[in-house]
Scaffold this motif. Structure first.
Motif, PDB file in Angstrom:
ATOM      1  N   TRP A  78       0.864  -1.186   0.000  1.00 57.17           N
ATOM      2  CA  TRP A  78       0.000   0.000   0.000  1.00 57.17           C
ATOM      3  C   TRP A  78       0.893   1.226   0.000  1.00 57.17           C
ATOM      4  O   TRP A  78       1.854   1.314   0.788  1.00 57.17           O
ATOM      5  N   LEU A  79       0.589   2.202  -0.873  1.00 58.12           N
ATOM      6  CA  LEU A  79       1.335   3.451  -0.859  1.00 58.12           C
ATOM      7  C   LEU A  79       0.745   4.349   0.230  1.00 58.12           C
ATOM      8  O   LEU A  79      -0.476   4.490   0.339  1.00 58.12           O
ATOM      9  N   VAL A  80       1.635   4.925   1.028  1.00 58.08           N
ATOM     10  CA  VAL A  80       1.252   5.826   2.113  1.00 58.08           C
ATOM     11  C   VAL A  80       2.099   7.090   1.998  1.00 58.08           C
ATOM     12  O   VAL A  80       3.147   7.083   1.339  1.00 58.08           O
ATOM     13  N   PRO A  81       1.674   8.196   2.631  1.00 57.42           N
ATOM     14  CA  PRO A  81       2.516   9.401   2.592  1.00 57.42           C
ATOM     15  C   PRO A  81       3.893   9.118   3.203  1.00 57.42           C
ATOM     16  O   PRO A  81       4.024   8.285   4.108  1.00 57.42           O
ATOM     17  N   ALA A  82       4.909   9.809   2.712  1.00 60.95           N
ATOM     18  CA  ALA A  82       6.267   9.641   3.239  1.00 60.95           C
ATOM     19  C   ALA A  82       6.279   9.906   4.745  1.00 60.95           C
ATOM     20  O   ALA A  82       5.493  10.705   5.254  1.00 60.95           O
ATOM     21  N   ASP A  83       7.150   9.206   5.431  1.00 58.68           N
ATOM     22  CA  ASP A  83       7.349   9.332   6.881  1.00 58.68           C
ATOM     23  C   ASP A  83       6.155   8.854   7.696  1.00 58.68           C
ATOM     24  O   ASP A  83       5.968   9.261   8.835  1.00 58.68           O
ATOM     25  N   SER A  84       5.356   7.964   7.153  1.00 63.80           N
ATOM     26  CA  SER A  84       4.228   7.399   7.899  1.00 63.80           C
ATOM     27  C   SER A  84       4.687   6.402   8.959  1.00 63.80           C
ATOM     28  O   SER A  84       3.864   5.830   9.669  1.00 63.80           O
ATOM     29  N   ASP A  85       5.986   6.218   9.066  1.00 65.34           N
ATOM     30  CA  ASP A  85       6.521   5.359  10.122  1.00 65.34           C
ATOM     31  C   ASP A  85       6.993   6.183  11.319  1.00 65.34           C
ATOM     32  O   ASP A  85       7.475   5.639  12.303  1.00 65.34           O
ATOM     33  N   TYR A  86       6.823   7.499  11.256  1.00 71.80           N
ATOM     34  CA  TYR A  86       7.280   8.357  12.343  1.00 71.80           C
ATOM     35  C   TYR A  86       6.515   8.012  13.630  1.00 71.80           C
ATOM     36  O   TYR A  86       5.284   8.068  13.662  1.00 71.80           O
ATOM     37  N   ALA A  87       7.256   7.634  14.669  1.00 78.59           N
ATOM     38  CA  ALA A  87       6.696   7.297  15.980  1.00 78.59           C
ATOM     39  C   ALA A  87       5.642   6.190  15.897  1.00 78.59           C
ATOM     40  O   ALA A  87       4.710   6.145  16.691  1.00 78.59           O
ATOM     41  N   LEU A  88       5.786   5.316  14.934  1.00 76.59           N
ATOM     42  CA  LEU A  88       4.820   4.240  14.741  1.00 76.59           C
ATOM     43  C   LEU A  88       5.569   2.946  14.455  1.00 76.59           C
ATOM     44  O   LEU A  88       6.400   2.883  13.548  1.00 76.59           O
ATOM     45  N   GLU A  89       5.282   1.933  15.227  1.00 77.35           N
ATOM     46  CA  GLU A  89       5.894   0.622  15.043  1.00 77.35           C
ATOM     47  C   GLU A  89       4.896  -0.273  14.308  1.00 77.35           C
ATOM     48  O   GLU A  89       3.912  -0.718  14.880  1.00 77.35           O
ATOM     49  N   TRP A  90       5.135  -0.478  13.012  1.00 70.63           N
ATOM     50  CA  TRP A  90       4.205  -1.281  12.208  1.00 70.63           C
ATOM     51  C   TRP A  90       4.246  -2.724  12.683  1.00 70.63           C
ATOM     52  O   TRP A  90       5.309  -3.262  12.969  1.00 70.63           O
ATOM     53  N   PRO A  91       3.083  -3.380  12.784  1.00 69.32           N
ATOM     54  CA  PRO A  91       3.045  -4.742  13.335  1.00 69.32           C
ATOM     55  C   PRO A  91       3.677  -5.767  12.395  1.00 69.32           C
ATOM     56  O   PRO A  91       3.494  -5.701  11.186  1.00 69.32           O
ATOM     57  N   ALA A  92       4.414  -6.698  12.994  1.00 64.00           N
ATOM     58  CA  ALA A  92       4.979  -7.798  12.218  1.00 64.00           C
ATOM     59  C   ALA A  92       3.827  -8.668  11.731  1.00 64.00           C
ATOM     60  O   ALA A  92       2.823  -8.802  12.435  1.00 64.00           O
ATOM     61  N   PRO A  93       3.893  -9.177  10.555  1.00 61.72           N
ATOM     62  CA  PRO A  93       4.982  -9.231   9.599  1.00 61.72           C
ATOM     63  C   PRO A  93       4.978  -8.103   8.568  1.00 61.72           C
ATOM     64  O   PRO A  93       5.600  -8.231   7.519  1.00 61.72           O
ATOM     65  N   ALA A  94       4.285  -6.999   8.863  1.00 58.16           N
ATOM     66  CA  ALA A  94       4.303  -5.860   7.937  1.00 58.16           C
ATOM     67  C   ALA A  94       5.719  -5.296   7.852  1.00 58.16           C
ATOM     68  O   ALA A  94       6.491  -5.376   8.803  1.00 58.16           O
ATOM     69  N   HIS A  95       6.019  -4.721   6.696  1.00 59.99           N
ATOM     70  CA  HIS A  95       7.335  -4.109   6.479  1.00 59.99           C
ATOM     71  C   HIS A  95       7.126  -2.717   5.904  1.00 59.99           C
ATOM     72  O   HIS A  95       6.396  -2.551   4.925  1.00 59.99           O
ATOM     73  N   TYR A  96       7.764  -1.740   6.537  1.00 59.78           N
ATOM     74  CA  TYR A  96       7.679  -0.359   6.051  1.00 59.78           C
ATOM     75  C   TYR A  96       8.842  -0.128   5.094  1.00 59.78           C
ATOM     76  O   TYR A  96       9.998  -0.332   5.457  1.00 59.78           O
ATOM     77  N   ALA A  97       8.539   0.296   3.887  1.00 59.23           N
ATOM     78  CA  ALA A  97       9.570   0.487   2.853  1.00 59.23           C
ATOM     79  C   ALA A  97       9.692   1.970   2.512  1.00 59.23           C
ATOM     80  O   ALA A  97       8.870   2.524   1.775  1.00 59.23           O
ATOM     81  N   THR A  98      10.714   2.599   3.061  1.00 57.89           N
ATOM     82  CA  THR A  98      10.973   4.008   2.780  1.00 57.89           C
ATOM     83  C   THR A  98      11.257   4.174   1.294  1.00 57.89           C
ATOM     84  O   THR A  98      12.026   3.405   0.706  1.00 57.89           O
ATOM     85  N   GLY A  99      10.625   5.177   0.684  1.00 56.24           N
ATOM     86  CA  GLY A  99      10.811   5.406  -0.737  1.00 56.24           C
ATOM     87  C   GLY A  99      10.103   4.398  -1.619  1.00 56.24           C
ATOM     88  O   GLY A  99      10.327   4.358  -2.821  1.00 56.24           O
TER      89      GLY A  99
END
Length: 147
Positions: A78-99
């Motif tokens: 899923w495309l999300v706005p940049a820096d959507s991982d700020y102060a947020l720990e995405w639940p495993a097994p999700a992976h946050y992919a910068t860029g």
């Protein structure tokens, strides 16, 4: 120092050549970048959140708005706005992919969903909550704080 080869010319192979050859054999694939479809804009920049494919169909109905969703047999992104991982720990097994960089796919996955408007974003907080629900993870802000 060299090692005499068994080739008919008696070619000498140096240790440097052997090391360079080994490194070339194990080099990872070139990372792929999920593209923004033609006619869309990403004024906030964009990143991606991926999950194993088995979670994808369970997440979709929990979202109030779908942005661009890419999928292959192994993962959904899923495309999300940049820096959507700020102060947020995405639940495993999700992976946050910068860029929106996809590391393990052999090619750019096909676009599964494109929104009707010009913004490619799935809202990150509803996506985070949906992923917490399907993975059985307590959202970060609901966890007890220890002293």
């Amino acid at each position: 120092m060299g090692v005499r080869g068994t080739s008919p010319g008696g070619r000498v192979i140096t240790m440097d050549t052997l090391i360079r050859t080994k490194r070339a054999l194990r080099s990872p694939r070139t990372p792929l970048h999920l593209p923004i479809p033609d006619g869309m804009t990403a004024p906030l920049g964009y990143d991606a959140v991926s999950v194993p494919a088995r979670f994808g169909p369970r997440v979709l109905p929990r979202l109030p708005r779908l942005g661009c969703v890419y999928a292959d047999a192994d993962h959904w992104w899923w495309l999300v706005p940049a820096d959507s991982d700020y102060a947020l720990e995405w639940p495993a097994p999700a992976h946050y992919a910068t860029g929106a960089v996809v590391l393990d796919a052999p090619c750019v996955p096909p676009l599964l969903h494109r929104p009707d408007d010009t913004l490619p974003y799935t809202p990150p907080i509803p996506l985070y909550l949906a992923l917490c629900q399907v993975t059985g993870t307590t959202p970060t802000w609901s966890r007890p704080i220890s002293a």
